[in-house]
Design an enzyme around this catalytic site. Structure first.
Site, PDB file in Angstrom:
ATOM      1  CD1 TRP A  41      -1.049   2.588   2.335  1.00 15.98           C
ATOM      2  CD2 TRP A  41      -2.934   1.591   1.328  1.00 15.98           C
ATOM      3  NE1 TRP A  41      -1.854   3.112   2.338  1.00 15.98           N
ATOM      4  CE2 TRP A  41      -3.128   2.972   1.855  1.00 15.98           C
ATOM      5  CE3 TRP A  41      -4.084   1.188   0.261  1.00 15.98           C
ATOM      6  CZ2 TRP A  41      -4.255   3.677   1.664  1.00 15.98           C
ATOM      7  CZ3 TRP A  41      -4.966   1.802   0.167  1.00 15.98           C
ATOM      8  CH2 TRP A  41      -5.264   3.120   0.729  1.00 15.98           C
ATOM      9  CG  ASP A  44      -0.663  11.157   2.992  1.00 20.63           C
ATOM     10  OD1 ASP A  44      -1.740  10.580   2.506  1.00 20.63           O
ATOM     11  OD2 ASP A  44      -0.447  11.713   4.207  1.00 20.63           O
ATOM     12  CD  GLN A  60       2.619   8.205   6.245  1.00 23.27           C
ATOM     13  OE1 GLN A  60       1.796   7.675   7.088  1.00 23.27           O
ATOM     14  NE2 GLN A  60       3.652   8.378   6.147  1.00 23.27           N
TER      15      GLN A  60
HETATM   16  C1  FRU Z   1      -3.382  11.911   5.040  1.00 19.96           C
HETATM   17  C2  FRU Z   1      -3.078  11.107   6.349  1.00 19.96           C
HETATM   18  C3  FRU Z   1      -2.090  12.082   7.228  1.00 19.96           C
HETATM   19  C4  FRU Z   1      -1.428  10.940   7.981  1.00 19.96           C
HETATM   20  C5  FRU Z   1      -1.199   9.767   6.969  1.00 19.96           C
HETATM   21  C6  FRU Z   1      -1.424   8.533   7.637  1.00 19.96           C
HETATM   22  O1  FRU Z   1      -3.635  11.082   4.137  1.00 19.96           O
HETATM   23  O2  FRU Z   1      -4.267  10.943   7.196  1.00 19.96           O
HETATM   24  O3  FRU Z   1      -2.893  13.134   8.029  1.00 19.96           O
HETATM   25  O4  FRU Z   1      -0.244  11.289   8.551  1.00 19.96           O
HETATM   26  O5  FRU Z   1      -2.330  10.233   6.046  1.00 19.96           O
HETATM   27  O6  FRU Z   1      -1.030   7.535   6.735  1.00 19.96           O
END
Ligand code: FRU
Length: 491
Positions: A41, A44, A60
């Site tokens: 997956w 961000d 992420q």
């Molecule tokens: C935004 C978010 C951020 C957080 C991250 C977690 O898409 O919710 O606020 O840090 O994704 O994966």
């Protein structure tokens, strides 16, 4: 030794990814010229920055599963923002203060080192949105490959006093201004109004809270995620992703929005004086954008090209999530213009060009087709009132993705109801439909990115058509002239 411990957990992830990557990259919906995870997956973009002559982009990442989970930071780098190389996982959730996730953040160079700032997330009760602890932490690298978390983490252990929610406190974006470093953080008030906090530091380690820099009023969301603040030709631009803005007419139909306000930041008081909120993209799949300045001084933006809680059919094949193409941000008065990075031209091959083609009813053009292509065109719309372009057409399967313009209503409409698998829907945006209309479209195996009139409007979507869906056609109610049309394969 914490460093060794981090490396073991990261190495396990890298070994897992190495076994998976060949499997997903040959899948028909796997994007060819966008950044995508090699396994699992992605959400961000994080840490988008220039370090030691190369661009670094983190994201992420949950390597073990194509669904969101304990967040790692995946890592790619590039010399030209066009060709990207995957690197080992940069951060893993392996410390007490980030054990349930290394959440979003940013990167900056200091004293020849690459410094990451991110949010450590801990659930105090499993997956309960209000049972969490969020802190800001740092990690440092000399080589831009291996990142160490120093012993003095976290650098900000709790949210400041005041009308600031003590728990939802995340996504640090850092920049330098004069002799100090500054950081914006996503936040909300105790009564759930989105806001952004400003911090200052002499050294990236000691952080002082300056002020609530901006706060939403009216229908402006319950939490502002992923803020980004930058100077653009003498004005301060705040980009952020408000969660929970309610639909208003044709606007705000995605689950969460991403947009910007333009104003002036008073660094002494920490207050941003700003104007109206504008969307950065009017399609379906665009969230949590992050920018950096490139070596030519341009402001470059990349966003997550998906949306929370939206169906993602690639999950069945073991991967999910992608980045948009890099986009250049410029400002004219109080509006931003978003255009594709010009260097993407280096991907072009096999040009097909047509000029002065008259469209009546519906027309396709020889060799104008494909699922990994760029289209660039100027349309003479003076004799048409409703017209458009169909992309990824598979007649036998009844599939098409339709971009339609209506001069009477002044709307551009992106329709993915017949795009194939995955979610459908339409998105509408106002557009001044000039007699000469410029349209630039990037298609990759399961994505479409549309740039209108020099970046005045952008619409981005993921679609999941058949492998045969390669057709392109033009349609109009009256008469439409393709003054010029070029198509390239992108490799
Ligand atoms: C935004 C978010 C951020 C957080 C991250 C977690 O898409 O919710 O606020 O840090 O994704 O994966």
């Amino acid at each position: 030794m914490p460093a060794k411990h981090q490396n073991d957990i990261r190495r396990q992830a890298d070994e897992f990814i190495a076994k998976q990557k060949g499997k997903v990259s040959s899948h028909p919906w796997y994007l060819q010229y966008h950044v995508m995870p090699q396994a699992g997956w992605m959400n961000d973009p994080n840490g988008f920055s220039y370090f030691n002559g190369e661009y670094h982009l983190f994201y992420q990442h949950h390597p073990y599963d194509p669904t969101w989970g304990p967040m790692y930071w995946g890592h790619v780098k590039s010399k030209d923002l066009v060709h990207w190389e995957h690197l080992p996982v940069a951060l893993a959730p392996d410390e007490e203060y980030d054990r349930d996730g290394c959440f979003s953040g940013s990167a900056i160079e200091k004293d020849g080192k690459h410094v990451l700032l991110y949010t450590g997330n801990v659930w105090t009760e499993r997956d309960e949105d209000d049972n969490l602890i969020q802190v800001q932490a740092t990690a440092v690298s000399e080589d831009g490959i291996y990142y160490e978390k120093p012993g003095d983490n976290p650098v900000i252990a709790s949210a400041p006093e005041g009308d600031i929610h003590p728990l939802h406190f995340r996504d640090p974006k850092v920049w330098q201004h004069e002799d100090d470093y500054y950081m914006v953080l996503g936040s909300k008030t105790k009564a759930n109004t989105g806001q952004v906090l400003l911090y200052r530091s002499p050294d990236l380690l000691e952080w002082e809270f300056v002020a609530v820099m901006a706060k939403g009023e009216g229908n402006f969301g319950f939490m502002w995620e992923c803020p980004d603040l930058f100077d653009l030709d003498g004005k301060d631009v705040l980009v952020m992703s408000p969660q929970g803005v309610e639909p208003e007419g044709d606007a705000y139909h995605n689950l969460h929005q991403s947009g910007y306000v333009i104003g002036n930041l008073d660094y002494a008081t920490g207050k941003l004086d700003y104007g109206a909120f504008h969307m950065l993209d009017h399609g379906f799949d665009f969230y949590a954008p992050q920018t950096t300045m490139d070596e030519k001084g341009r402001r470059i933006l990349i966003a997550w090209m998906d949306m929370w809680e939206s169906e993602m059919p690639t999950q069945n094949a073991g991967y999910a999530g992608a980045m948009t193409i890099p986009r250049v941000v410029t400002r004219k008065a109080d509006k931003l213009y978003i255009t594709p990075l010009p260097e993407l031209k280096n991907l072009r091959e096999n040009m097909v060009a047509h000029q002065q083609v008259k469209v009546e009813g519906e027309t396709s053009l020889p060799e104008v087709a494909g699922d990994c292509i760029e289209l660039e065109m100027t349309l003479d719309t003076s004799q048409a009132s409703e017209f458009g372009i169909k992309l990824r057409v598979d007649k036998a399967a009844g599939q098409e993705t339709v971009l339609q313009f209506n001069k009477d209503t002044g709307l551009v409409i992106l329709d993915r109801n017949n795009s194939g698998e995955g979610p459908g829907g339409v998105r509408k945006a106002s557009l001044e439909i000039t007699d000469l209309l410029d349209v630039q479209i990037f298609i990759d195996k399961s994505s479409v990115e549309i740039f209108l009139n020099g970046g005045e409007r952008v619409m981005t979507t993921r679609i999941y058509p058949t492998e045969q869906a390669k057709g392109v056609s033009f349609f109009t109610d009256k008469s439409l002239t393709l003054v010029s049309l070029k198509k390239w394969d992108l490799k």
